[in-house]
Design a protein around this motif. Structure first.
Motif, mmCIF file in Angstrom:
data_model
loop_
_atom_site.group_PDB
_atom_site.id
_atom_site.type_symbol
_atom_site.label_atom_id
_atom_site.label_comp_id
_atom_site.label_asym_id
_atom_site.label_seq_id
_atom_site.Cartn_x
_atom_site.Cartn_y
_atom_site.Cartn_z
ATOM 1 N N HIS A 88 18.883 18.521 24.964
ATOM 2 C CA HIS A 88 18.131 18.880 23.871
ATOM 3 C C HIS A 88 16.624 18.818 24.485
ATOM 4 O O HIS A 88 15.542 19.101 23.594
ATOM 5 C CB HIS A 88 17.934 17.291 22.906
ATOM 6 C CG HIS A 88 19.479 17.537 22.419
ATOM 7 N ND1 HIS A 88 20.096 17.804 21.599
ATOM 8 C CD2 HIS A 88 20.265 16.281 22.783
ATOM 9 C CE1 HIS A 88 21.436 17.741 21.215
ATOM 10 N NE2 HIS A 88 21.282 16.399 22.011
ATOM 11 N N VAL A 89 16.346 19.080 25.738
ATOM 12 C CA VAL A 89 15.125 19.463 26.281
ATOM 13 C C VAL A 89 15.134 20.487 27.385
ATOM 14 O O VAL A 89 16.133 20.902 27.758
ATOM 15 C CB VAL A 89 14.621 18.186 26.890
ATOM 16 C CG1 VAL A 89 14.443 16.894 26.238
ATOM 17 C CG2 VAL A 89 15.421 17.753 28.241
ATOM 18 N N ASP A 90 13.770 21.000 27.519
ATOM 19 C CA ASP A 90 13.667 22.121 28.373
ATOM 20 C C ASP A 90 13.525 21.657 29.644
ATOM 21 O O ASP A 90 13.652 22.370 30.695
ATOM 22 C CB ASP A 90 12.761 23.190 27.835
ATOM 23 C CG ASP A 90 13.007 23.636 26.377
ATOM 24 O OD1 ASP A 90 14.180 24.298 26.326
ATOM 25 O OD2 ASP A 90 12.433 23.441 25.577
ATOM 26 N N MET A 91 12.914 20.751 29.876
ATOM 27 C CA MET A 91 12.322 20.145 31.139
ATOM 28 C C MET A 91 12.555 18.596 31.040
ATOM 29 O O MET A 91 12.224 17.872 30.227
ATOM 30 C CB MET A 91 10.807 20.502 31.280
ATOM 31 C CG MET A 91 9.941 20.000 32.225
ATOM 32 S SD MET A 91 8.009 19.906 32.145
ATOM 33 C CE MET A 91 7.727 21.475 31.760
ATOM 34 N N LEU A 92 12.920 17.997 32.362
ATOM 35 C CA LEU A 92 13.059 16.685 32.488
ATOM 36 C C LEU A 92 11.943 16.259 33.594
ATOM 37 O O LEU A 92 11.805 16.843 34.710
ATOM 38 C CB LEU A 92 14.517 16.188 33.004
ATOM 39 C CG LEU A 92 14.574 14.721 33.262
ATOM 40 C CD1 LEU A 92 14.565 13.978 31.965
ATOM 41 C CD2 LEU A 92 15.955 14.511 34.024
ATOM 42 N N ILE A 93 11.097 15.279 33.231
ATOM 43 C CA ILE A 93 10.294 14.854 34.274
ATOM 44 C C ILE A 93 10.627 13.298 34.632
ATOM 45 O O ILE A 93 10.916 12.255 33.793
ATOM 46 C CB ILE A 93 8.742 14.506 33.304
ATOM 47 C CG1 ILE A 93 8.292 16.140 32.717
ATOM 48 C CG2 ILE A 93 7.811 13.911 34.405
ATOM 49 C CD1 ILE A 93 7.179 15.826 31.951
ATOM 50 N N THR A 94 10.873 13.319 36.026
ATOM 51 C CA THR A 94 11.400 12.087 36.476
ATOM 52 C C THR A 94 10.878 11.479 37.958
ATOM 53 O O THR A 94 10.061 12.390 38.791
ATOM 54 C CB THR A 94 12.933 12.211 36.558
ATOM 55 O OG1 THR A 94 13.630 10.875 37.096
ATOM 56 C CG2 THR A 94 13.221 13.468 37.625
ATOM 57 N N ASN A 95 10.926 10.374 38.396
ATOM 58 C CA ASN A 95 10.460 9.802 39.530
ATOM 59 C C ASN A 95 11.767 10.150 40.630
ATOM 60 O O ASN A 95 11.706 9.512 41.727
ATOM 61 C CB ASN A 95 9.894 8.740 39.629
ATOM 62 C CG ASN A 95 10.910 7.369 39.246
ATOM 63 O OD1 ASN A 95 11.997 7.879 38.512
ATOM 64 N ND2 ASN A 95 10.709 6.367 39.754
ATOM 65 N N LEU A 96 12.714 10.428 40.150
ATOM 66 C CA LEU A 96 14.276 10.695 40.866
ATOM 67 C C LEU A 96 14.375 11.955 41.404
ATOM 68 O O LEU A 96 14.930 12.928 40.766
ATOM 69 C CB LEU A 96 15.544 10.058 40.050
ATOM 70 C CG LEU A 96 15.101 8.752 39.467
ATOM 71 C CD1 LEU A 96 16.417 8.402 38.422
ATOM 72 C CD2 LEU A 96 15.313 7.623 40.668
ATOM 73 N N SER A 97 13.999 11.805 42.615
ATOM 74 C CA SER A 97 14.099 13.427 43.323
ATOM 75 C C SER A 97 15.577 13.726 43.609
ATOM 76 O O SER A 97 16.052 15.044 43.713
ATOM 77 C CB SER A 97 13.350 13.372 44.475
ATOM 78 O OG SER A 97 13.642 12.470 45.569
ATOM 79 N N MET A 98 16.459 12.811 43.690
ATOM 80 C CA MET A 98 18.063 13.152 44.085
ATOM 81 C C MET A 98 18.746 13.129 42.839
ATOM 82 O O MET A 98 20.091 12.882 42.931
ATOM 83 C CB MET A 98 18.375 12.105 45.263
ATOM 84 C CG MET A 98 17.731 11.982 46.639
ATOM 85 S SD MET A 98 17.698 13.703 47.437
ATOM 86 C CE MET A 98 19.251 14.064 47.855
ATOM 87 N N LEU A 99 18.255 13.217 41.808
ATOM 88 C CA LEU A 99 18.993 13.226 40.442
ATOM 89 C C LEU A 99 19.961 14.340 40.299
ATOM 90 O O LEU A 99 19.511 15.420 40.470
ATOM 91 C CB LEU A 99 17.997 13.278 39.248
ATOM 92 C CG LEU A 99 18.602 12.783 37.836
ATOM 93 C CD1 LEU A 99 19.088 11.165 37.881
ATOM 94 C CD2 LEU A 99 17.423 12.972 36.943
ATOM 95 N N PRO A 100 21.319 13.994 39.988
ATOM 96 C CA PRO A 100 21.953 15.095 39.562
ATOM 97 C C PRO A 100 21.482 16.206 38.817
ATOM 98 O O PRO A 100 21.021 15.681 37.529
ATOM 99 C CB PRO A 100 23.548 14.415 39.342
ATOM 100 C CG PRO A 100 23.156 13.071 39.671
ATOM 101 C CD PRO A 100 21.828 12.748 39.710
#
Length: 295
Positions: free
Chosen positions: A247-259
């Motif tokens: 439901h989003v175009d962009m995910l902002i996160t601090n997890l660089s190795m996120l699947p």
């Protein structure tokens, strides 16, 4: 005053090398200028130039230019008596009307911009190309963060100026200089561009705490409220994360190795830095430009 000093220095160097402006037909002969004998001697010693009437016209060509307009009213009067000036004025006004309509923007200080751009055409007789032009970097950034705005208005300007036979010098460097003057002198332009900026859906997902994630969401929303619709991702599993990211175009996160979910990912630090905002805006522009290309 600094611009006048620069203009005179360049003119002295140009004249010393025997290079002259092809502007004699635009000189208003009713005005004359005389320098003191002391100053004339200093110029002769420093630059090996005799201060003749023609040399003074070359040095102070802006002040002797019969086409130069000192105000919007002066430009109107000149246009009434000179068809060449009238054509340039009509062309610039047509360009203004075109970009106001196509970009859905308002030229708040239209008279000021008309005078500025017209006068620039009146004293340009040759290329404005320089080895390093800061305005080129300016337009690269403007296009990057405002979805090709400068490219679109440049295309309109070129089309308008080429539609009629105008008695002015034109090449790509002059076009870029006119655009730079327009964009930087256009009052309220950046506010209007921000207000009309496309919105992108962005989610924020941090492995810190709910309160910290909410704080970051509010911080990003405050600075980029005209561009991002922010939402908090509360997934507990990878499966839930992928589902919510649909439901989003962009995910902002601090997890660089996120699947990798089915959206763009921006990795930022737990404490936001200017570089983090730059990365977010870069991905935002990538998404918007992709949408524009697709449409």
């Amino acid at each position: 005053m600094n611009k006048l000093r620069t203009m005179l220095f360049i003119s002295f160097k140009r004249l010393k090398k025997g290079r002259r402006l092809d502007s004699h037909n635009q000189i208003d002969e009713q005005y004359s200028l005389l320098l003191s004998e002391k100053l004339s001697k200093k110029i002769a010693v420093c630059y090996h130039i005799d201060c003749t009437k023609d040399v003074l016209h070359q040095l102070f060509f802006l002040f002797f230019n019969r086409r130069y307009a000192w105000s919007a009213n002066d430009l109107q009067k000149k246009a009434e008596h000179d068809e060449a000036i009238a054509k340039v004025r009509r062309t610039l006004l047509a360009f203004f009307a075109k970009i106001e309509k196509s970009e859905q923007l308002v030229l708040i200080n239209k008279d000021e911009l008309l005078l500025l751009l017209y006068n620039a055409t009146s004293y340009t007789w040759t290329s404005a190309k320089i080895l390093h032009n800061p305005s080129e970097d300016f337009f690269v950034n403007l296009n990057h963060y405002h979805e090709g705005f400068a490219r679109r208005i440049k295309k309109e300007l070129v089309a308008c100026l080429n539609r009629e036979q105008l008695d002015i010098y034109l090449d790509d460097s002059v076009i870029n200089q006119l655009l730079f003057m327009l964009v930087t002198a256009w009052k309220g332009l950046m506010d209007q561009l921000e207000a009309s900026a496309p919105r992108v859906k962005a989610g924020i997902f941090f492995n810190t705490s709910f309160e910290h994630s909410q704080f970051l969401l509010n911080d990003i929303s405050y600075h980029l409220k005209s561009r991002l619709d922010m939402t908090l991702i509360t997934a507990k599993t990878i499966s839930e994360l992928r589902q919510q990211c649909q439901h989003v175009d962009m995910l902002i996160t601090n997890l660089s190795m996120l699947p990798s979910p089915d959206c763009h990912i921006v990795s930022i630090q737990a404490n936001l830095t200017p570089k983090d905002f730059e990365n977010i805006l870069s991905v935002y522009s990538e998404i918007v430009n992709a949408n524009v290309t697709a449409s």
